[in-house]
Design a protein around this motif. Structure first.
Motif, short mmCIF file in Angstrom:
data_model
loop_
_atom_site.label_atom_id
_atom_site.label_comp_id
_atom_site.label_asym_id
_atom_site.label_seq_id
_atom_site.Cartn_x
_atom_site.Cartn_y
_atom_site.Cartn_z
N GLN A 104 -50.54 5.31 -20.91
CA GLN A 104 -49.73 4.14 -20.63
C GLN A 104 -49.17 4.11 -19.21
OE1 GLN A 104 -49.37 1.75 -23.18
NE2 GLN A 104 -50.90 3.12 -24.07
N ASP A 105 -49.50 3.04 -18.53
CA ASP A 105 -48.78 2.60 -17.34
C ASP A 105 -49.07 3.35 -16.04
OD1 ASP A 105 -47.37 0.47 -16.56
OD2 ASP A 105 -45.50 1.00 -17.52
N TYR A 106 -48.36 2.88 -15.01
CA TYR A 106 -48.67 3.28 -13.63
C TYR A 106 -48.25 4.71 -13.32
CZ TYR A 106 -43.70 2.12 -13.19
OH TYR A 106 -42.35 2.08 -13.37
N HIS A 107 -47.54 5.36 -14.23
CA HIS A 107 -47.18 6.76 -14.00
C HIS A 107 -48.39 7.67 -14.15
CE1 HIS A 107 -43.77 4.55 -15.83
NE2 HIS A 107 -43.06 5.16 -14.90
N ALA A 154 -47.08 8.55 -22.20
CA ALA A 154 -46.24 7.56 -21.51
C ALA A 154 -45.06 8.31 -20.89
CB ALA A 154 -45.72 6.51 -22.48
N ASN A 155 -44.64 7.89 -19.74
CA ASN A 155 -43.54 8.61 -19.11
C ASN A 155 -42.25 8.53 -19.93
OD1 ASN A 155 -42.04 9.81 -16.74
ND2 ASN A 155 -40.98 7.86 -17.03
N ARG A 156 -41.95 7.33 -20.40
CA ARG A 156 -40.65 7.13 -21.07
C ARG A 156 -40.76 7.47 -22.55
NH1 ARG A 156 -36.44 7.89 -19.01
NH2 ARG A 156 -36.70 6.41 -17.29
N TRP A 169 -52.17 -0.78 -18.49
CA TRP A 169 -51.37 -0.90 -17.28
C TRP A 169 -50.34 -1.99 -17.57
CZ3 TRP A 169 -51.94 2.27 -13.14
CH2 TRP A 169 -51.37 1.90 -11.92
N HIS A 170 -49.09 -1.60 -17.75
CA HIS A 170 -48.09 -2.58 -18.23
C HIS A 170 -47.55 -3.49 -17.15
CE1 HIS A 170 -47.29 -0.94 -22.38
NE2 HIS A 170 -48.01 0.04 -21.84
N ILE A 171 -47.88 -3.21 -15.91
CA ILE A 171 -47.33 -4.04 -14.83
C ILE A 171 -48.48 -4.79 -14.17
CG2 ILE A 171 -45.37 -2.47 -14.52
CD1 ILE A 171 -46.77 -1.34 -12.04
N PRO A 172 -48.22 -5.74 -13.27
CA PRO A 172 -49.34 -6.47 -12.68
C PRO A 172 -50.25 -5.55 -11.86
CG PRO A 172 -47.24 -7.58 -12.25
CD PRO A 172 -46.91 -6.24 -12.81
N SER A 181 -44.15 6.81 -8.24
CA SER A 181 -44.26 5.74 -9.24
C SER A 181 -43.35 4.56 -8.91
CB SER A 181 -43.89 6.28 -10.63
OG SER A 181 -44.78 7.28 -11.01
N ASN A 182 -42.07 4.87 -8.60
CA ASN A 182 -41.13 3.76 -8.54
C ASN A 182 -40.72 3.30 -7.13
OD1 ASN A 182 -40.90 3.06 -11.28
ND2 ASN A 182 -39.84 5.01 -11.63
N GLU A 183 -41.02 4.12 -6.13
CA GLU A 183 -40.81 3.62 -4.76
C GLU A 183 -42.14 3.20 -4.13
OE1 GLU A 183 -37.21 5.19 -2.35
OE2 GLU A 183 -38.28 6.94 -3.13
N SER A 189 -30.84 1.31 -14.10
CA SER A 189 -32.21 1.82 -14.10
C SER A 189 -32.51 2.50 -12.77
CB SER A 189 -33.15 0.63 -14.33
OG SER A 189 -34.48 1.03 -14.33
N ARG A 190 -33.24 3.61 -12.81
CA ARG A 190 -33.75 4.31 -11.61
C ARG A 190 -32.66 4.42 -10.54
NH1 ARG A 190 -39.13 0.44 -12.02
NH2 ARG A 190 -39.50 0.97 -14.18
N THR A 191 -31.50 4.85 -10.98
CA THR A 191 -30.30 4.76 -10.15
C THR A 191 -30.31 5.69 -8.94
OG1 THR A 191 -29.35 6.20 -11.80
CG2 THR A 191 -28.72 3.89 -11.90
N TYR A 237 -42.70 12.50 -8.44
CA TYR A 237 -43.64 11.73 -9.29
C TYR A 237 -43.00 10.45 -9.83
CZ TYR A 237 -44.42 10.85 -14.32
OH TYR A 237 -44.52 10.27 -15.57
N TYR A 238 -41.78 10.57 -10.35
CA TYR A 238 -41.17 9.41 -11.02
C TYR A 238 -40.45 8.49 -10.03
CZ TYR A 238 -37.92 6.71 -13.90
OH TYR A 238 -37.18 5.69 -14.46
N TYR A 239 -39.44 9.06 -9.35
CA TYR A 239 -38.67 8.19 -8.44
C TYR A 239 -39.52 7.81 -7.23
CZ TYR A 239 -34.49 9.15 -11.14
OH TYR A 239 -33.58 9.21 -12.16
C1 G6P Z 1 -41.40 -1.13 -17.15
C2 G6P Z 1 -42.52 -0.15 -17.13
C3 G6P Z 1 -42.35 0.91 -18.20
C4 G6P Z 1 -41.00 1.53 -18.09
C5 G6P Z 1 -39.93 0.47 -18.10
C6 G6P Z 1 -38.56 1.07 -17.93
O1 G6P Z 1 -41.44 -1.87 -18.30
O2 G6P Z 1 -43.74 -0.82 -17.30
O3 G6P Z 1 -43.31 1.89 -18.08
O4 G6P Z 1 -40.78 2.45 -19.13
O5 G6P Z 1 -40.18 -0.44 -17.07
O6 G6P Z 1 -38.48 1.78 -16.75
P1 G6P Z 1 -38.09 3.31 -16.72
O7 G6P Z 1 -38.37 3.74 -15.34
O8 G6P Z 1 -36.65 3.38 -17.11
O9 G6P Z 1 -38.95 3.97 -17.74
#
Ligand code: G6P
Length: 752
Positions: free
Chosen positions: A403-406, A266-268, A427-430, A353-355, A577-579, A348-350
């Protein structure tokens, strides 16, 4: 292949025993026949010469006796002959007669029934005798006239012809037996192979869930089905009966997966080490639904959690391999921190995965950004994690929870390296519909990567269907819509809905002060009057959470019910988060300005209608707030599950408080006693806030009781238990299928 070899050896051994037995029987029988034949010839030969011999003996004409014996010995089968008198001394012998081995004395002993028997009681004696030159057949035949014994004739027969015949007969019989035995072996082997092939094919089909209607298989299939049904019933009884606890999860792991260590990717990480400005190190429990759910599972099962080492003091607190035992003071499992370069973290992360994926999967009207550079980093980091896992595992069939989209690519990378691993991906998100996922330029790679898993899990059936739909549209894959499985490249991946949950019993509730004490401390902290009302929200500062819509609903509430001004406060805990991402920075500013505007509009003196805490709050404190608040509003615009809703329910062991819940969360499918709203609809949401504040205590209790029972029963241990039981069932099926195809291959002579 080995099975066939064993079968062949067994056949050869049986064949050898058979041939040996036949050889013994044949030798004994033919020898008996030849000896009888020789004895008969001897009697015949002597009966022709008998009269003359008796006459010669009576006349004592020994010369004539000698001639007669010489004539007898002319027979090609008679080697030599001798005549012994009634006194048991030699009368005449032909040349070559073995006098020392077959002396008259010696032979007399053989023909006499006993040592004292008189001469006229002599009897014919015959047997095979071994001489230096080989075996001979010897006949000693008495010449008795009336009751007078005249002597006895000894005929020595050649047996070499018998041995020669014996040999050729044996050879012939041996050849016949050998041919018959080989034929029998080949026919049997062929029949067995055909039968086995048919059986193993049928069983293989059965193991893959296909039936067989052939009548001869019905009893076997029925037994197998009964067995599978019984196991399934036992498993479902095991799954459904009673409450799930950490101990029960641990036992399930031991029983079904032989106590395998859990490997989580898991990433986190569940514990971050950060250096404070004063130089000291703090341990932070990050705000993440994933972490809140999985951490109790890891405590129960132990193992290794692979995560990005993102804390500023992470390196110095871990060993050379990036490992550290956690939780602090309890040390029940390991975190293995994977180090990323700043570029990798960024891409990979910002970035990807997140953008890219985060807005793509959430319908929250934020345009996803996909950059080739980010994709490259995403690929590299997935590979880096897969390699780290391979270094750590100590078997070739570990159980790995991705775990998850990462980590959409990691399952395939792991599968290539560990073909026998059980890979459970959650996959924790939709998961959006096929149209939407195709916006990602690498959607096929993502789908293929995920199909490296043994099981892919989502929170809801809708997300499972979306995923199956996308696999069907974009990949060469075979779908089993009824069994919810996708087959690709000869491997099958199950697609299952596992609604995630929280720990129950909950350690934060158990260690929290009583509700009254929590309320008193929170009210004092916020400067609220005793009869005031408190509402709250807890989120990462994320645009999917609908924080702005929530605050607008509070604003509208004050417009609708001015009497609440000064008497109702809304506490928003917002963890940054993800600032580094623009969109998150903008959200931070927007929320701040909105809260400030509402506070300016309705606030008076020291009272502010909105208390915005933009900082990380540790779980113990979050639970203290939960236990103090009259209502909790979860207003996500789109959310896989949302565990804040379940945490609020868990925190209220006093059965008080009202949950207002967005209908766009996975949790809304389970927590039907919450006041469900469309968070975009500000009128509806403010009405729900009002209804919550005026709800009678009994109604609060009734609703809370039902929701608490549900969360208690469907807790996170059950979530993990279901996945592990499914994984173990899958492992058994795969082992059976592997075994059957192996035996099928060996039955086919190892082809392929
Ligand atoms: C969501 C994601 C998790 C993530 C969490 C916090 O719940 O499904 O994978 O850990 O957000 O986001 P962050 O980017 O801080 O790990």
């Amino acid at each position: 292949m080995r099975g066939n070899f064993r079968f062949l050896v067994a056949w050869l051994a049986a064949l050898t025993i058979l041939v040996l037995a036949a050889w013994l029987v044949v030798t004994k029988t033919t020898r008996g026949w030849f000896e009888k034949d020789v004895a008969l010839r001897a009697e015949l030969a002597l009966s022709g010469a008998r009269r003359a011999l008796v006459a010669d003996l009576r006349r004592a004409d020994m010369r004539s006796v000698q001639d007669l014996l010489t004539d007898l010995a002319r027979d090609e089968r008679i080697l030599a002959a001798a005549m012994c008198g009634s006194t048991e001394s030699p009368v005449a012998v032909t040349s070559g007669y073995p006098s020392s081995a077959l002396s008259c004395d010696e032979m007399a002993r053989r023909i006499r029934p006993s040592a004292t028997s008189p001469a006229h009681s002599w009897r014919t004696w015959r047997d095979t005798v071994a001489l230096a030159g080989g075996d001979v057949h010897v006949s000693a035949i008495p010449l008795i006239e009336g009751d007078q014994a005249l002597g006895f004739v000894i005929l020595v027969h050649d047996l070499s012809f018998a041995a020669r015949r014996e040999q050729s007969t044996q050879r012939f019989l041996f050849a016949v037996f050998a041919i018959l035995a080989v034929l029998a072996a080949v026919i049997t082997l062929f029949t067995v192979r055909m039968l086995w092939r048919g059986w193993s094919h049928t069983l293989h089909q059965l193991s893959l869930g296909h039936g067989d209607s052939r009548p001869e298989f019905q009893p076997l299939l029925k037994d197998l089905r009964d067995l599978l049904d019984r196991l399934a019933k036992e498993e479902s009884a095991e799954l459904n009966g009673g409450l799930w606890s950490p101990q029960r999860l641990k036992l399930t792991l031991q029983r079904h997966l032989h106590g395998e260590r859990m490997i989580v990717v898991a990433n986190r990480e569940p514990y971050l080490h950060n250096r404070r400005p004063d130089g000291s190190i703090e341990v932070v429990h990050p705000a993440s639904g994933l972490v809140s759910a999985l951490e109790p599972v890891m405590r129960a099962c132990s193992g290794v959690w692979f995560a990005h080492g993102a804390g500023s003091a992470d390196r110095e607190t871990a060993d050379a391999q990036g490992r550290i035992r956690v939780p602090p003071g309890e040390e029940s499992y390991w975190i293995r921190r994977v180090w990323l370069t700043p570029e990798q973290e960024h891409g990979y992360y910002y970035g990807f995965s997140n953008e890219g994926l985060w807005p793509l999967c959430h319908v929250a009207h934020n345009r996803p950004l996909f950059r080739a550079e980010d994709w490259r980093h995403y690929q590299d980091v997935n590979l880096k994690f897969a390699d780290a896992v391979c270094q750590e595992v100590d078997s070739d069939d570990p159980v790995i929870l991705v775990q998850d989209y990462h980590f959409a690519l990691a399952p395939r990378l792991l599968r290539e390296r560990l073909p026998r691993a059980t890979i459970l991906t959650f996959w924790h998100i939709p998961w959006p519909n096929a149209e939407q996922i195709s916006i990602c330029p690498w959607h096929k790679e993502l789908l293929d990567g995920l199909l490296g898993s043994s099981i892919v899990g989502f929170h809801t059936r809708l997300h499972c269907n979306n995923f199956m739909e996308a696999a069907d549209r974009f990949l060469e894959a075979r779908l089993d819509r009824e069994g919810l499985a996708i087959s690709r490249n000869e491997r099958s991946t199950l697609v299952r809905a596992y609604p995630i949950s929280i720990e129950w019993p909950n350690r934060w509730v158990e260690s929290a002060p009583a509700s009254d004490a929590c309320r008193a401390s929170v009210f004092a902290e916020l400067g609220l009057k005793e009869d005031a009302k408190l509402g709250m929200g807890v989120d990462r500062l994320d645009y999917t959470k609908g924080i702005e819509e929530r605050l607008r609903a509070v604003e509208r509430l004050f417009e609708r019910e001015p009497a609440l001004v000064g008497r109702f406060t809304f506490l928003q805990l917002a963890s940054p988060s993800r600032t580094l991402i623009d969109r998150y920075q903008r959200l931070n500013d927007d929320v701040e300005q909105l809260a400030a505007r509402i506070n300016a509009r309705f606030g008076a003196d020291l009272w502010r209608p909105i208390v915005l805490k933009r900082e990380h709050t540790e779980p113990a404190d979050v639970f203290r707030y939960y236990r103090a608040a009259d209502l909790c509003y979860v207003s996500s615009l789109h959310d896989g599950m949302n565990l804040v809703a379940k945490e609020y329910v868990a925190a209220r062991d006093d059965e008080q408080g009202v949950l207002i819940l967005s209908k766009f969360t996975g949790a809304a499918q389970e927590l039907t006693e919450a006041l469900q709203v469309n968070p975009y609809d500000i009128e509806e949401s403010s009405a729900a806030l009002s209804a919550a504040l005026h709800m009678p205590r009994d109604e609060q209790r009734a609703r809370m009781r039902v929701m608490r029972a549900l969360v208690a029963e469907f807790n996170v241990y059950r979530w993990a238990g279901r996945m592990l039981i499914d994984a173990s069932r899958l492992r058994q099926r795969e082992q059976l299928a592997g075994l059957l195809s192996k035996t099928r291959l060996s039955a086919m002579g190892g082809r392929g």
